[in-house]
Motif scaffolding. Structure first.
Motif, PDB file in Angstrom:
ATOM      1  N   PHE A  54       0.914  -1.179   0.082  1.00 20.38           N
ATOM      2  CA  PHE A  54      -0.065   0.088   0.018  1.00 20.38           C
ATOM      3  C   PHE A  54       0.903   1.162   0.136  1.00 20.38           C
ATOM      4  O   PHE A  54       1.950   1.162   0.781  1.00 20.38           O
ATOM      5  N   SER A  55       0.658   1.968  -0.909  1.00 20.40           N
ATOM      6  CA  SER A  55       1.570   3.468  -1.068  1.00 20.40           C
ATOM      7  C   SER A  55       0.698   4.334  -1.031  1.00 20.40           C
ATOM      8  O   SER A  55      -0.556   4.450  -1.578  1.00 20.40           O
ATOM      9  N   PHE A  56       1.266   5.698  -0.549  1.00 22.29           N
ATOM     10  CA  PHE A  56       0.311   6.860  -0.349  1.00 22.29           C
ATOM     11  C   PHE A  56       1.332   8.011  -0.634  1.00 22.29           C
ATOM     12  O   PHE A  56       2.411   8.242  -0.191  1.00 22.29           O
ATOM     13  N   ASP A  57       0.910   9.169  -1.281  1.00 23.16           N
ATOM     14  CA  ASP A  57       1.599  10.103  -1.897  1.00 23.16           C
ATOM     15  C   ASP A  57       0.768  11.267  -2.220  1.00 23.16           C
ATOM     16  O   ASP A  57      -0.494  11.272  -2.737  1.00 23.16           O
ATOM     17  N   GLY A  58       1.377  12.755  -1.994  1.00 27.52           N
ATOM     18  CA  GLY A  58       0.852  13.721  -2.927  1.00 27.52           C
ATOM     19  C   GLY A  58       1.179  13.959  -4.087  1.00 27.52           C
ATOM     20  O   GLY A  58       2.326  13.678  -4.658  1.00 27.52           O
ATOM     21  N   ALA A  59       0.430  14.630  -5.088  1.00 32.48           N
ATOM     22  CA  ALA A  59       0.944  14.841  -6.562  1.00 32.48           C
ATOM     23  C   ALA A  59       0.137  16.183  -6.585  1.00 32.48           C
ATOM     24  O   ALA A  59      -0.653  16.775  -6.138  1.00 32.48           O
ATOM     25  N   GLN A  60       0.833  16.961  -7.585  1.00 28.45           N
ATOM     26  CA  GLN A  60       0.377  18.141  -8.221  1.00 28.45           C
ATOM     27  C   GLN A  60       0.051  18.027  -9.680  1.00 28.45           C
ATOM     28  O   GLN A  60       0.873  17.780 -10.474  1.00 28.45           O
ATOM     29  N   ILE A  61      -1.216  18.170  -9.950  1.00 30.31           N
ATOM     30  CA  ILE A  61      -1.580  17.651 -11.391  1.00 30.31           C
ATOM     31  C   ILE A  61      -1.228  18.867 -12.432  1.00 30.31           C
ATOM     32  O   ILE A  61      -0.683  18.367 -13.506  1.00 30.31           O
ATOM     33  N   TYR A  62      -1.238  19.955 -12.124  1.00 31.19           N
ATOM     34  CA  TYR A  62      -0.739  21.199 -13.053  1.00 31.19           C
ATOM     35  C   TYR A  62       0.358  21.663 -12.438  1.00 31.19           C
ATOM     36  O   TYR A  62       0.634  21.979 -11.313  1.00 31.19           O
ATOM     37  N   ARG A  63       1.500  22.068 -13.308  1.00 34.17           N
ATOM     38  CA  ARG A  63       2.660  22.598 -12.895  1.00 34.17           C
ATOM     39  C   ARG A  63       2.531  24.170 -12.368  1.00 34.17           C
ATOM     40  O   ARG A  63       3.093  24.325 -11.089  1.00 34.17           O
ATOM     41  N   ASN A  64       1.714  24.977 -12.934  1.00 32.23           N
ATOM     42  CA  ASN A  64       1.856  26.400 -12.423  1.00 32.23           C
ATOM     43  C   ASN A  64       0.493  26.673 -11.769  1.00 32.23           C
ATOM     44  O   ASN A  64      -0.183  27.586 -11.988  1.00 32.23           O
ATOM     45  N   LYS A  65      -0.209  25.758 -10.995  1.00 32.87           N
ATOM     46  CA  LYS A  65      -1.525  25.964 -10.527  1.00 32.87           C
ATOM     47  C   LYS A  65      -1.852  25.192  -9.192  1.00 32.87           C
ATOM     48  O   LYS A  65      -1.187  24.119  -9.183  1.00 32.87           O
TER      49      LYS A  65
ATOM     50  N   PHE B 129       7.311  -0.835   7.332  1.00 32.97           N
ATOM     51  CA  PHE B 129       7.353   0.570   7.166  1.00 32.97           C
ATOM     52  C   PHE B 129       8.790   0.842   6.682  1.00 32.97           C
ATOM     53  O   PHE B 129       9.648   0.878   7.425  1.00 32.97           O
ATOM     54  N   PRO B 130       9.135   0.567   5.336  1.00 27.03           N
ATOM     55  CA  PRO B 130      10.647   0.780   4.929  1.00 27.03           C
ATOM     56  C   PRO B 130      10.928   1.975   4.784  1.00 27.03           C
ATOM     57  O   PRO B 130      10.348   3.118   4.689  1.00 27.03           O
ATOM     58  N   ILE B 131      12.495   2.174   4.354  1.00 27.85           N
ATOM     59  CA  ILE B 131      13.105   3.453   4.194  1.00 27.85           C
ATOM     60  C   ILE B 131      12.734   3.723   2.724  1.00 27.85           C
ATOM     61  O   ILE B 131      12.312   3.024   1.864  1.00 27.85           O
ATOM     62  N   ASP B 132      12.935   5.119   2.736  1.00 27.61           N
ATOM     63  CA  ASP B 132      12.578   5.809   1.182  1.00 27.61           C
ATOM     64  C   ASP B 132      13.803   6.161   0.633  1.00 27.61           C
ATOM     65  O   ASP B 132      14.368   7.230   0.911  1.00 27.61           O
ATOM     66  N   ILE B 133      14.327   5.331  -0.028  1.00 22.05           N
ATOM     67  CA  ILE B 133      15.482   5.613  -0.915  1.00 22.05           C
ATOM     68  C   ILE B 133      15.419   6.690  -1.704  1.00 22.05           C
ATOM     69  O   ILE B 133      16.522   7.439  -1.792  1.00 22.05           O
ATOM     70  N   MET B 134      14.436   6.927  -2.606  1.00 27.74           N
ATOM     71  CA  MET B 134      14.453   7.875  -3.512  1.00 27.74           C
ATOM     72  C   MET B 134      14.732   9.195  -3.002  1.00 27.74           C
ATOM     73  O   MET B 134      15.500  10.108  -3.424  1.00 27.74           O
TER      74      MET B 134
ATOM     75  N   GLY C  51       8.719  10.822   3.675  1.00 37.54           N
ATOM     76  CA  GLY C  51       8.667  11.287   5.139  1.00 37.54           C
ATOM     77  C   GLY C  51       7.522  12.041   5.713  1.00 37.54           C
ATOM     78  O   GLY C  51       6.861  11.479   6.743  1.00 37.54           O
ATOM     79  N   PRO C  52       7.126  13.052   5.071  1.00 31.64           N
ATOM     80  CA  PRO C  52       5.774  13.628   5.728  1.00 31.64           C
ATOM     81  C   PRO C  52       4.900  12.819   5.565  1.00 31.64           C
ATOM     82  O   PRO C  52       3.862  12.572   6.381  1.00 31.64           O
ATOM     83  N   GLY C  53       4.356  11.930   4.368  1.00 32.08           N
ATOM     84  CA  GLY C  53       3.279  11.007   4.246  1.00 32.08           C
ATOM     85  C   GLY C  53       3.369   9.729   5.370  1.00 32.08           C
ATOM     86  O   GLY C  53       2.468   9.284   5.908  1.00 32.08           O
ATOM     87  N   MET C  54       4.712   9.431   5.797  1.00 30.59           N
ATOM     88  CA  MET C  54       4.947   8.012   6.527  1.00 30.59           C
ATOM     89  C   MET C  54       4.136   8.286   7.984  1.00 30.59           C
ATOM     90  O   MET C  54       3.724   7.316   8.566  1.00 30.59           O
ATOM     91  N   VAL C  55       4.199   9.571   8.345  1.00 28.59           N
ATOM     92  CA  VAL C  55       3.760   9.709   9.768  1.00 28.59           C
ATOM     93  C   VAL C  55       2.300   9.322   9.811  1.00 28.59           C
ATOM     94  O   VAL C  55       1.767   9.054  10.885  1.00 28.59           O
ATOM     95  N   TYR C  56       1.649   9.378   8.730  1.00 31.51           N
ATOM     96  CA  TYR C  56      -0.034   9.026   8.690  1.00 31.51           C
ATOM     97  C   TYR C  56       0.036   7.563   8.882  1.00 31.51           C
ATOM     98  O   TYR C  56      -1.045   6.928   9.102  1.00 31.51           O
ATOM     99  N   PHE C  57       0.853   6.779   8.230  1.00 32.33           N
ATOM    100  CA  PHE C  57       0.981   5.222   8.444  1.00 32.33           C
ATOM    101  C   PHE C  57       1.351   4.852   9.751  1.00 32.33           C
ATOM    102  O   PHE C  57       0.714   3.961  10.364  1.00 32.33           O
ATOM    103  N   ASN C  58       2.638   5.158  10.199  1.00 35.31           N
ATOM    104  CA  ASN C  58       3.321   4.801  11.535  1.00 35.31           C
ATOM    105  C   ASN C  58       2.644   5.125  12.793  1.00 35.31           C
ATOM    106  O   ASN C  58       3.225   4.793  13.739  1.00 35.31           O
ATOM    107  N   GLY C  59       2.277   6.418  12.616  1.00 35.48           N
ATOM    108  CA  GLY C  59       1.935   7.155  13.970  1.00 35.48           C
ATOM    109  C   GLY C  59       3.172   7.613  14.890  1.00 35.48           C
ATOM    110  O   GLY C  59       2.979   7.945  15.855  1.00 35.48           O
ATOM    111  N   LEU C  60       4.184   7.748  13.969  1.00 31.47           N
ATOM    112  CA  LEU C  60       5.431   8.330  14.666  1.00 31.47           C
ATOM    113  C   LEU C  60       5.344   9.581  14.593  1.00 31.47           C
ATOM    114  O   LEU C  60       4.794  10.432  13.908  1.00 31.47           O
TER     115      LEU C  60
END
Length: 324
Positions: free
Chosen positions: A2-13, A211-216, A97-106
């Motif tokens: 299961f993966s979770f992340d934010g995305a910006q659909i438009y570059r300048n909006k 909850f693994p490490i985020d290599i990217m 990093g910011p998204g993982m806190v919603y998964f692991n509760g740390l």
């Protein structure tokens, strides 16, 4: 997975949204990441930040829990010509990093116990500042109570201890006052139970193991740190430090331009399997430089191309990072 992340659909909006997906790792590695086999979990529109992220994650996880409570997902076995039930098992939950806190509760990376692997490393902070950093070596003339411990050897990595995590979580949950809760949160690195703890037993890898490490983002952050140090662009204390005294700030003016051209000139000699060769960093590093480009630039080409440019002690230290 299961993966979770934010995305910006438009570059300048302002077009932020938050997406969760399921990756079926029962498929072979050359198939499971294909778009046609990735299952959308949820899409939450923006542009405002989600107030309660768990409310967006809950429907997908509840669906998995409901299937497993009924014995599993019915799957047709063509070889046996029979209908079988398969338990859905969540191996990993991934996020930045910011998204993982919603998964692991740390507490997240800025906390005293901020390691996302819950390895027990105690961070250090500047005097009077709340944000902690995962600094292994004790700075010179540093006497901040609570984080003035001795150097931590880089080769010593504490194994994840699920039993100790459960004990620490119980302490946090049993806090009787707000002050006690805040103290235990700081000392344990735990804010709350993970949303995954509500799943039926034996249907997920376990907390915090899943909850693994985020290599990217590790690659991106290291590249940003090193390049800005070597270019003399990193923000520093104006009272106790000066960029003019940095012996490692050598990628300036013509040296930076020549180095960037050399990196771009290596492209014809890279195997096609390397996918995206690094562009000229002197021209393109602020124009959407990709993680894969940074990976090849810093961890493949770098040791050779920085030789003779970086002073020898810093070049050797950098090569140890690459080797590690």
């Amino acid at each position: 997975m299961f993966s979770f992340d934010g995305a910006q659909i438009y570059r300048n909006k302002r077009s932020d949204c938050w997406i969760s997906i399921w990756t079926i790792i029962a498929f072979s590695p050359n198939l499971c990441f294909k778009k046609r086999l990735v299952v959308p979990g949820s899409i939450t529109p923006g542009p405002n930040k989600i107030k309660i992220v768990e409310s967006c994650l809950f429907p997908s996880l509840h669906h998995v829990a409901a299937i497993n409570k009924l014995g599993g997902l019915p799957v047709w076995n063509a070889a046996k010509r029979a209908l079988e039930k398969s338990t859905l098992y969540i191996v990993l939950a991934t996020a930045d990093g910011p998204g993982m806190v919603y998964f692991n509760g740390l507490v997240g990376h800025s906390g005293k116990m901020g390691c996302r692997l819950w390895c027990g490393l105690i961070g250090r902070h500047k005097p009077g500042a709340p944000m902690h950093y995962p600094v292994l070596n004790k700075p010179h003339n540093y006497n901040v109570p609570g984080c003035d411990h001795d150097d931590v050897p880089a080769h010593i990595v504490n194994a994840v201890n699920p039993s100790k995590y459960e004990e620490s979580l119980k302490r946090v949950l049993n806090a009787r006052t707000q002050a006690e809760y805040e103290y235990l949160r700081r000392e344990t690195g735990i804010c709350k139970p993970s949303i995954f703890s509500g799943l039926p037993p034996k249907t997920y890898l376990g907390i915090p193991n899943m909850f693994p490490i985020d290599i990217m983002h590790l690659i991106l952050n290291l590249a940003d740190l090193l390049i800005n140090l070597w270019r003399g662009k990193l923000e520093c204390s104006k009272t106790s430090d000066s960029i003019q005294t940095w012996p490692w700030a050598v990628l300036i003016d013509q040296v930076w331009q020549i180095h960037g051209a050399d990196i771009a000139g290596a492209t014809p000699y890279l195997p096609g399997s390397f996918d995206r060769p690094p562009r000229n960093p002197a021209e393109k590093i602020s124009s959407g430089y990709k993680a894969w480009e940074f990976l090849l630039y810093i961890f493949a080409l770098g040791p050779g191309y920085f030789y003779g440019i970086l002073p020898d002690p810093f070049w050797r230290s950098y090569c140890k990072l690459v080797a590690g």
